[in-house]
Write a protein that holds these residues in place. Structure first.
Motif, PDB file in Angstrom:
ATOM      1  N   GLN A  68      45.807  23.976  48.234  1.00 51.40           N
ATOM      2  CA  GLN A  68      45.946  23.920  49.684  1.00 51.40           C
ATOM      3  C   GLN A  68      46.777  25.086  50.235  1.00 51.40           C
ATOM      4  O   GLN A  68      46.684  25.414  51.398  1.00 51.40           O
ATOM      5  CB  GLN A  68      46.614  22.591  50.085  1.00 51.40           C
ATOM      6  N   THR A  69      47.623  25.675  49.366  1.00 54.41           N
ATOM      7  CA  THR A  69      48.470  26.764  49.818  1.00 54.41           C
ATOM      8  C   THR A  69      47.705  28.067  49.828  1.00 54.41           C
ATOM      9  O   THR A  69      46.793  28.285  49.028  1.00 54.41           O
ATOM     10  CB  THR A  69      49.688  26.904  48.893  1.00 54.41           C
ATOM     11  N   ALA A  70      48.072  28.949  50.744  1.00 53.11           N
ATOM     12  CA  ALA A  70      47.387  30.228  50.848  1.00 53.11           C
ATOM     13  C   ALA A  70      47.737  31.114  49.672  1.00 53.11           C
ATOM     14  O   ALA A  70      48.880  31.144  49.213  1.00 53.11           O
ATOM     15  CB  ALA A  70      47.802  30.924  52.151  1.00 53.11           C
ATOM     16  N   ALA A  71      46.744  31.842  49.147  1.00 47.86           N
ATOM     17  CA  ALA A  71      46.977  32.731  48.025  1.00 47.86           C
ATOM     18  C   ALA A  71      47.726  33.964  48.506  1.00 47.86           C
ATOM     19  O   ALA A  71      47.531  34.431  49.621  1.00 47.86           O
ATOM     20  CB  ALA A  71      45.640  33.145  47.403  1.00 47.86           C
ATOM     21  N   PRO A  72      48.632  34.507  47.642  1.00 46.65           N
ATOM     22  CA  PRO A  72      49.351  35.705  48.054  1.00 46.65           C
ATOM     23  C   PRO A  72      48.397  36.877  48.163  1.00 46.65           C
ATOM     24  O   PRO A  72      47.356  36.918  47.530  1.00 46.65           O
ATOM     25  CB  PRO A  72      50.349  35.906  46.903  1.00 46.65           C
ATOM     26  N   ALA A  73      48.760  37.830  49.002  1.00 44.17           N
ATOM     27  CA  ALA A  73      47.907  39.001  49.184  1.00 44.17           C
ATOM     28  C   ALA A  73      47.777  39.758  47.877  1.00 44.17           C
ATOM     29  O   ALA A  73      48.750  39.944  47.151  1.00 44.17           O
ATOM     30  CB  ALA A  73      48.521  39.904  50.254  1.00 44.17           C
ATOM     31  N   ALA A  74      46.553  40.177  47.563  1.00 42.15           N
ATOM     32  CA  ALA A  74      46.298  40.886  46.307  1.00 42.15           C
ATOM     33  C   ALA A  74      46.864  42.296  46.391  1.00 42.15           C
ATOM     34  O   ALA A  74      46.789  42.958  47.425  1.00 42.15           O
ATOM     35  CB  ALA A  74      44.798  40.928  46.032  1.00 42.15           C
ATOM     36  N   ALA A  75      47.429  42.749  45.272  1.00 38.21           N
ATOM     37  CA  ALA A  75      47.944  44.115  45.215  1.00 38.21           C
ATOM     38  C   ALA A  75      46.768  45.083  45.199  1.00 38.21           C
ATOM     39  O   ALA A  75      45.655  44.746  44.788  1.00 38.21           O
ATOM     40  CB  ALA A  75      48.791  44.290  43.966  1.00 38.21           C
ATOM     41  N   ALA A  76      47.026  46.291  45.671  1.00 39.13           N
ATOM     42  CA  ALA A  76      45.982  47.316  45.664  1.00 39.13           C
ATOM     43  C   ALA A  76      45.593  47.621  44.224  1.00 39.13           C
ATOM     44  O   ALA A  76      46.449  47.647  43.331  1.00 39.13           O
ATOM     45  CB  ALA A  76      46.490  48.578  46.351  1.00 39.13           C
ATOM     46  N   PRO A  77      44.312  47.827  43.954  1.00 35.70           N
ATOM     47  CA  PRO A  77      43.888  48.112  42.577  1.00 35.70           C
ATOM     48  C   PRO A  77      44.467  49.432  42.073  1.00 35.70           C
ATOM     49  O   PRO A  77      44.721  50.350  42.854  1.00 35.70           O
ATOM     50  CB  PRO A  77      42.360  48.171  42.687  1.00 35.70           C
ATOM     51  N   VAL A  78      44.674  49.499  40.778  1.00 34.09           N
ATOM     52  CA  VAL A  78      45.130  50.731  40.140  1.00 34.09           C
ATOM     53  C   VAL A  78      43.895  51.590  39.872  1.00 34.09           C
ATOM     54  O   VAL A  78      42.980  51.171  39.150  1.00 34.09           O
ATOM     55  CB  VAL A  78      45.866  50.427  38.824  1.00 34.09           C
ATOM     56  N   ILE A  79      43.862  52.778  40.440  1.00 32.63           N
ATOM     57  CA  ILE A  79      42.692  53.654  40.339  1.00 32.63           C
ATOM     58  C   ILE A  79      43.064  54.930  39.576  1.00 32.63           C
ATOM     59  O   ILE A  79      44.066  55.580  39.908  1.00 32.63           O
ATOM     60  CB  ILE A  79      42.159  54.043  41.733  1.00 32.63           C
ATOM     61  N   ALA A  80      42.272  55.280  38.563  1.00 30.60           N
ATOM     62  CA  ALA A  80      42.508  56.526  37.832  1.00 30.60           C
ATOM     63  C   ALA A  80      42.351  57.717  38.777  1.00 30.60           C
ATOM     64  O   ALA A  80      41.548  57.696  39.720  1.00 30.60           O
ATOM     65  CB  ALA A  80      41.531  56.649  36.666  1.00 30.60           C
ATOM     66  N   LYS A  81      43.124  58.782  38.548  1.00 31.25           N
ATOM     67  CA  LYS A  81      43.168  59.923  39.459  1.00 31.25           C
ATOM     68  C   LYS A  81      41.819  60.627  39.611  1.00 31.25           C
ATOM     69  O   LYS A  81      41.526  61.198  40.667  1.00 31.25           O
ATOM     70  CB  LYS A  81      44.220  60.921  38.978  1.00 31.25           C
ATOM     71  N   ASP A  82      40.992  60.600  38.564  1.00 27.12           N
ATOM     72  CA  ASP A  82      39.747  61.359  38.634  1.00 27.12           C
ATOM     73  C   ASP A  82      38.584  60.555  39.205  1.00 27.12           C
ATOM     74  O   ASP A  82      37.448  61.030  39.231  1.00 27.12           O
ATOM     75  CB  ASP A  82      39.367  61.891  37.248  1.00 27.12           C
ATOM     76  N   VAL A  83      38.845  59.337  39.674  1.00 23.19           N
ATOM     77  CA  VAL A  83      37.780  58.529  40.262  1.00 23.19           C
ATOM     78  C   VAL A  83      37.673  58.886  41.741  1.00 23.19           C
ATOM     79  O   VAL A  83      38.634  58.744  42.498  1.00 23.19           O
ATOM     80  CB  VAL A  83      38.061  57.025  40.106  1.00 23.19           C
ATOM     81  N   SER A  84      36.513  59.336  42.159  1.00 28.54           N
ATOM     82  CA  SER A  84      36.321  59.774  43.538  1.00 28.54           C
ATOM     83  C   SER A  84      36.323  58.588  44.498  1.00 28.54           C
ATOM     84  O   SER A  84      36.013  57.457  44.099  1.00 28.54           O
ATOM     85  CB  SER A  84      35.005  60.528  43.679  1.00 28.54           C
TER      86      SER A  84
END
Length: 273
Positions: A25-41
């Protein structure tokens, strides 16, 4: 891409929309931003985000990183690892093995994710049986009505003698409708949880008790689903590797010693929690 062919299995793999989670019933915490490798456009990130969303709109994308396969990325969503092309057209779901190093690369990435999940469990939700000299620590998801969980408990002195600390986390197999839910909540709300858990596992009555952390049960159930738990006991080592269900003290020690010799983590998504 005709995703009708991948939806059935991957909807099960991305387990964030479990029946247990639906009861929360409780709201889920906001998801953290995904970890993206530097070379992914940016274009590849968007394509892979769309792919994950098409498979399960409620899945949380946690990381996009390189893989040993040219042109293919390692993608982590919830507690699932898949491999996708930068344009989101091609997707691989399964185990990636390095035949040279004999390492399960998929399991290494999953270990990072699971270790983060295990580390997120509040101390108040853990009942610990600790030896004088700790050599190993395991986390066991347990249900007081589970026969093999009771057998695990009855071997407590054997695990302690081998230097194995067991951290018990509640995971009612029948969800929030479990017949023994009040008993389990009473155990974890007891002023002496160790004694209460011992009584419950020995078939003795446990005084009814309530507390603020009974609201954690739906969250723990959903976390267990994301870890791939479908029965109890489910035992994990600190690196997030599931080592099994019930094991004798000697079997558990041998398994932990064997895992000690293996690479535990790739380190690719250590920040993705």
């Amino acid at each position: 891409m005709n995703r009708r062919f991948v939806l059935p299995s991957l909807l099960l793999a991305f387990a964030c929309t479990s029946a247990f989670a639906a009861n929360t019933q409780t709201a889920a915490p906001a998801a953290a931003a995904p970890v993206i490798a530097k070379d992914v456009s940016p274009q590849a990130v968007e394509a892979i985000k769309r792919l994950v969303h098409d498979i399960n709109p409620n899945a949380t994308l946690k990381a996009i990183s390189d893989s040993p396969l040219p042109g293919i990325r390692t993608v982590v969503a919830d507690a699932t690892v898949v491999y996708a092309s930068d344009d989101g057209r091609y997707l691989l779901y399964g185990v990636l093995l390095d035949t040279k190093t004999k390492q399960n690369l998929t399991d290494a990435v999953l270990g990072d994710v699971r270790a983060g999940m295990l580390a997120s469990i509040p101390a108040r939700d853990v009942i610990t049986f600790k030896p004088k000299k700790v050599k190993y620590v395991v986390t066991a998801f347990t249900d007081t009505s589970c026969g093999y969980c009771q057998l695990l408990f009855k071997n407590t002195q054997g695990y302690l003698a081998e230097g194995i600390q067991i951290n018990y986390v509640p995971w009612p197999r029948a969800g929030m409708q479990a017949p023994n839910l009040v008993q389990m909540q009473s155990v974890w709300c007891s002023k002496d949880p160790v004694s209460a858990y011992s009584a419950a596992m020995n078939g003795q009555p446990v005084p009814t008790a309530t507390c603020s952390n009974t609201g954690d049960f739906p969250t723990l159930l959903a976390l267990g689903e994301k870890l791939g738990i479908n029965g109890t006991p489910a035992v994990f080592d600190p690196t997030g590797r599931k080592i099994g269900g019930f094991m004798t003290p000697q079997q558990m020690l041998a398994k932990l010693q064997e895992l000690d010799k293996q690479p535990a983590s790739s380190g690719q998504v250590a920040e993705a929690k």
